[in-house]
Motif scaffolding. Structure first.
Motif, PDB file in Angstrom:
ATOM      1  N   HIS A  38       0.860  -1.190   0.000  1.00  0.00           N
ATOM      2  CA  HIS A  38       0.000   0.000   0.000  1.00  0.00           C
ATOM      3  C   HIS A  38       0.896   1.240   0.000  1.00  0.00           C
ATOM      4  CE1 HIS A  38      -3.170   2.737   0.762  1.00  0.00           C
ATOM      5  NE2 HIS A  38      -3.945   1.956   1.490  1.00  0.00           N
ATOM      6  N   PRO A  39       1.476   1.574  -1.164  1.00  0.00           N
ATOM      7  CA  PRO A  39       2.465   2.656  -1.210  1.00  0.00           C
ATOM      8  C   PRO A  39       1.920   4.017  -0.796  1.00  0.00           C
ATOM      9  CG  PRO A  39       1.909   1.902  -3.428  1.00  0.00           C
ATOM     10  CD  PRO A  39       1.259   0.957  -2.462  1.00  0.00           C
ATOM     11  N   GLU A  40       0.622   4.254  -0.958  1.00  0.00           N
ATOM     12  CA  GLU A  40       0.049   5.535  -0.532  1.00  0.00           C
ATOM     13  C   GLU A  40       0.051   5.666   0.989  1.00  0.00           C
ATOM     14  OE1 GLU A  40      -1.637   3.318  -2.459  1.00  0.00           O
ATOM     15  OE2 GLU A  40      -1.383   4.262  -4.427  1.00  0.00           O
ATOM     16  N   ARG A  41      -0.043   4.541   1.670  1.00  0.00           N
ATOM     17  CA  ARG A  41      -0.075   4.542   3.135  1.00  0.00           C
ATOM     18  C   ARG A  41       1.323   4.397   3.726  1.00  0.00           C
ATOM     19  NH1 ARG A  41      -0.861   0.355   7.099  1.00  0.00           N
ATOM     20  NH2 ARG A  41      -1.729   1.247   8.976  1.00  0.00           N
ATOM     21  N   GLU A  42       2.093   3.481   3.158  1.00  0.00           N
ATOM     22  CA  GLU A  42       3.457   3.227   3.630  1.00  0.00           C
ATOM     23  C   GLU A  42       4.371   3.178   2.417  1.00  0.00           C
ATOM     24  OE1 GLU A  42       3.101   0.450   7.548  1.00  0.00           O
ATOM     25  OE2 GLU A  42       2.820  -0.558   5.638  1.00  0.00           O
ATOM     26  N   GLY A  43       4.992   4.293   2.132  1.00  0.00           N
ATOM     27  CA  GLY A  43       5.908   4.354   1.003  1.00  0.00           C
ATOM     28  C   GLY A  43       7.257   3.744   1.346  1.00  0.00           C
ATOM     29  N   GLU A  44       8.122   3.725   0.371  1.00  0.00           N
ATOM     30  CA  GLU A  44       9.448   3.107   0.517  1.00  0.00           C
ATOM     31  C   GLU A  44      10.249   3.744   1.659  1.00  0.00           C
ATOM     32  OE1 GLU A  44      13.267   2.306  -2.383  1.00  0.00           O
ATOM     33  OE2 GLU A  44      11.286   2.590  -3.284  1.00  0.00           O
ATOM     34  N   ALA A  45      10.201   5.078   1.768  1.00  0.00           N
ATOM     35  CA  ALA A  45      10.974   5.767   2.811  1.00  0.00           C
ATOM     36  C   ALA A  45      10.466   5.401   4.205  1.00  0.00           C
ATOM     37  CB  ALA A  45      10.910   7.274   2.594  1.00  0.00           C
ATOM     38  N   LEU A  46       9.143   5.350   4.381  1.00  0.00           N
ATOM     39  CA  LEU A  46       8.580   5.011   5.684  1.00  0.00           C
ATOM     40  C   LEU A  46       8.892   3.574   6.052  1.00  0.00           C
ATOM     41  CD1 LEU A  46       6.963   5.761   8.160  1.00  0.00           C
ATOM     42  CD2 LEU A  46       4.884   5.201   6.893  1.00  0.00           C
ATOM     43  N   ILE A  47       8.793   2.659   5.105  1.00  0.00           N
ATOM     44  CA  ILE A  47       9.116   1.261   5.383  1.00  0.00           C
ATOM     45  C   ILE A  47      10.585   1.108   5.770  1.00  0.00           C
ATOM     46  CG2 ILE A  47       9.337  -1.038   4.325  1.00  0.00           C
ATOM     47  CD1 ILE A  47       6.695  -0.421   2.851  1.00  0.00           C
ATOM     48  N   ALA A  48      11.459   1.826   5.088  1.00  0.00           N
ATOM     49  CA  ALA A  48      12.886   1.786   5.446  1.00  0.00           C
ATOM     50  C   ALA A  48      13.101   2.305   6.869  1.00  0.00           C
ATOM     51  CB  ALA A  48      13.693   2.589   4.439  1.00  0.00           C
ATOM     52  N   GLU A  49      12.378   3.359   7.216  1.00  0.00           N
ATOM     53  CA  GLU A  49      12.491   3.924   8.565  1.00  0.00           C
ATOM     54  C   GLU A  49      11.993   2.929   9.617  1.00  0.00           C
ATOM     55  OE1 GLU A  49      10.289   7.442  11.031  1.00  0.00           O
ATOM     56  OE2 GLU A  49      10.873   7.891   8.958  1.00  0.00           O
ATOM     57  N   ILE A  50      10.863   2.275   9.334  1.00  0.00           N
ATOM     58  CA  ILE A  50      10.312   1.287  10.274  1.00  0.00           C
ATOM     59  C   ILE A  50      11.280   0.125  10.456  1.00  0.00           C
ATOM     60  CG2 ILE A  50       8.474  -0.429  10.563  1.00  0.00           C
ATOM     61  CD1 ILE A  50       6.600   1.656   9.182  1.00  0.00           C
ATOM     62  N   ARG A  51      11.869  -0.334   9.350  1.00  0.00           N
ATOM     63  CA  ARG A  51      12.830  -1.442   9.437  1.00  0.00           C
ATOM     64  C   ARG A  51      14.032  -1.067  10.290  1.00  0.00           C
ATOM     65  NH1 ARG A  51      12.714  -3.733   3.257  1.00  0.00           N
ATOM     66  NH2 ARG A  51      11.091  -5.285   3.636  1.00  0.00           N
ATOM     67  N   THR A  52      14.480   0.178  10.154  1.00  0.00           N
ATOM     68  CA  THR A  52      15.622   0.653  10.953  1.00  0.00           C
ATOM     69  C   THR A  52      15.277   0.659  12.422  1.00  0.00           C
ATOM     70  OG1 THR A  52      16.383   2.039   9.139  1.00  0.00           O
ATOM     71  CG2 THR A  52      17.212   2.573  11.320  1.00  0.00           C
TER      72      THR A  52
END
Length: 167
Positions: A153-167
Motif C-alpha cells: 500500500h504505497p500511498e499509506r506506507e511508502g518506501e521511505a517510511l518502510i525503510a524507517e520502520i525497518r531501521t
C-alpha cells in the motif's frame, strides 16, 4: 464498536446506496453493537470473551484477536485462543458453506495465525508490506499479482517510511 459504526456509515452513504439501493438498515434494530438490514442480514460486534450466545452467522470475521500488548502475555493469548475455539468458531450457521475470516498482523509465534495453521484446514493469505517474491493471489474472480519488492500500500506506507520502520 468502531468498525461496526464505520460499516453503518458506509451502508448509509450515497455511493453505497447508489450501488446497492435495496440494502436498507432496519429501524427496529439499528444500534452501535448490532444492526440489521430490512432483509434481516445483520452485523454484531463483540470482543474476546464477549457474548455471542444466541448469535450466529454465515460469515464470521475476527479482526486482531490479539492486541500487541496482549500477545506478549501467555494468559491473554491463551484466553483469546480458547474463546475463539470454544465460543466464536462454533457460531457458523452453515458449517459446510459458511466462512470464518481471521485478519491480523503476526504478533507472536503462538498467536491465532500459528494456532490455526498448526490445526490445518485454513487458507493462509500472507501479504507482507513488501513482496518477498512474485506472488499471485486468486480468490474467485479476483486476481492480483505482486512482483518482488512491490509495496502493498504505497500511498499509506511508502518506501521511505518502510525503510524507517525497518531501521
Amino acid at each position: 464498536l468502531k468498525h461496526s459504526m464505520e460499516c453503518r456509515a458506509v451502508i448509509t452513504s450515497g455511493w453505497y446506496q447508489n450501488l446497492f439501493p435495496a440494502t436498507k438498515l432496519a429501524r427496529d434494530q439499528n444500534e452501535k453493537r448490532e444492526f440489521q438490514t430490512t432483509a434481516r442480514g445483520f452485523r454484531f460486534a463483540t470482543s474476546v470473551g464477549g457474548t455471542v450466545l444466541g448469535s450466529g452467522g454465515n460469515f464470521l470475521i475476527v479482526d486482531d484477536l490479539h492486541s500487541a500488548e496482549g500477545a506478549r502475555s501467555d494468559t491473554e493469548r491463551e484466553t483469546g485462543l480458547r474463546w475463539f475455539d470454544q465460543t466464536f468458531s462454533s457460531r457458523l450457521n452453515d458449517k459446510a458453506r459458511g466462512a470464518i475470516v481471521v485478519v491480523g498482523q503476526r504478533l507472536h509465534q503462538a498467536d491465532i495465525t500459528a494456532h490455526l495453521l498448526e490445526r490445518g484446514g485454513w487458507t493462509h493469505l500472507y501479504t507482507p508490506a513488501v513482496a518477498e517474491a512474485r506472488t499471485v493471489y486468486s480468490f474467485g474472480k479476483v486476481h492480483r499479482e505482486r512482483e518482488a519488492g512491490d509495496i502493498l500500500h504505497p500511498e499509506r506506507e511508502g518506501e521511505a517510511l518502510i525503510a524507517e520502520i525497518r531501521t
